[in-house]
Design a protein around this motif. Structure first.
Motif, PDB file in Angstrom:
ATOM      1  N   TYR A 146     108.097 -69.142  26.094  1.00 63.25           N
ATOM      2  CA  TYR A 146     107.831 -67.917  26.829  1.00 63.25           C
ATOM      3  C   TYR A 146     106.977 -67.003  25.958  1.00 63.25           C
ATOM      4  O   TYR A 146     107.139 -66.956  24.746  1.00 63.25           O
ATOM      5  CB  TYR A 146     109.139 -67.190  27.171  1.00 63.25           C
ATOM      6  N   HIS A 147     106.065 -66.285  26.589  1.00 65.50           N
ATOM      7  CA  HIS A 147     105.238 -65.309  25.892  1.00 65.50           C
ATOM      8  C   HIS A 147     105.552 -63.938  26.467  1.00 65.50           C
ATOM      9  O   HIS A 147     105.590 -63.757  27.688  1.00 65.50           O
ATOM     10  CB  HIS A 147     103.744 -65.622  26.081  1.00 65.50           C
ATOM     11  N   GLU A 148     105.780 -63.009  25.560  1.00 62.58           N
ATOM     12  CA  GLU A 148     106.081 -61.653  26.019  1.00 62.58           C
ATOM     13  C   GLU A 148     104.796 -60.956  26.433  1.00 62.58           C
ATOM     14  O   GLU A 148     103.762 -61.051  25.770  1.00 62.58           O
ATOM     15  CB  GLU A 148     106.758 -60.846  24.898  1.00 62.58           C
ATOM     16  N   VAL A 149     104.847 -60.273  27.563  1.00 60.63           N
ATOM     17  CA  VAL A 149     103.693 -59.592  28.119  1.00 60.63           C
ATOM     18  C   VAL A 149     104.067 -58.128  28.317  1.00 60.63           C
ATOM     19  O   VAL A 149     105.165 -57.825  28.771  1.00 60.63           O
ATOM     20  CB  VAL A 149     103.292 -60.218  29.479  1.00 60.63           C
ATOM     21  N   ASP A 150     103.137 -57.232  27.969  1.00 56.99           N
ATOM     22  CA  ASP A 150     103.393 -55.807  28.180  1.00 56.99           C
ATOM     23  C   ASP A 150     103.433 -55.490  29.665  1.00 56.99           C
ATOM     24  O   ASP A 150     102.625 -56.001  30.443  1.00 56.99           O
ATOM     25  CB  ASP A 150     102.278 -54.966  27.525  1.00 56.99           C
TER      26      ASP A 150
END
Length: 153
Positions: A146-150
């Motif tokens: 998973y990649h954190e996105v603003d």
């Protein structure tokens, strides 16, 4: 564009999936429409709609039995029955992550074969023997991180 005649009907088959993929990449889609960026999903959706509307035409679009597939944990194996009259020196195999393109078939024909899984195009082995071309392709690993996105708001 490719036109096929099936049972007295003309079927117009668009061969512009690449153009559609490029166009979709540039679109800003609302939340929930990310699935439309997946060309495989779009192709499956169109195929289902064609099957419902024209069952005999959809069967012709799926393939003509040129290739058979098998899979192992790390590889996709493709067996392609070459038509009679092919010349080994004229054959050219082009590999993309989602399909193969075989050029130099008799009559100057080319054939595109959709792969069942995404592969690494540069990791490929081939063997041509008795009119059967065997292609071994390494599967592309799925990225499960998973990649954190603003979140703006």
């Amino acid at each position: 564009m490719l036109v096929e005649v099936l049972g007295g009907r003309c079927l117009l088959v668009a061969s512009k999936w690449d153009d559609l993929e490029q166009w979709m990449e540039g679109q800003r889609l609302p939340r929930g429409f990310e699935l439309l960026r997946e060309p495989d999903w779009v192709e499956q959706y169109v195929r289902k709609m064609m099957t419902k509307a024209l069952p005999e035409a959809a069967g012709a679009m799926i393939g003509k039995g040129l290739a058979t597939f098998s899979e192992t944990r790390h590889f996709v194996l493709v067996k392609i029955n070459l038509p009679e009259g092919y010349e080994r020196e004229q054959l050219k195999l082009l590999v993309r992550e989602d399909r193969l393109r075989l050029e130099g078939l008799p009559g100057g024909k080319n054939e595109t074969i959709k792969l069942p899984k995404l592969v690494k195009p540069r990791v490929c082995e081939t063997l041509l023997k008795n009119g059967l071309l065997r292609v071994k392709l390494k599967k592309r690993p799925t990225n499960r991180t998973y990649h954190e996105v603003d979140i703006r708001g």
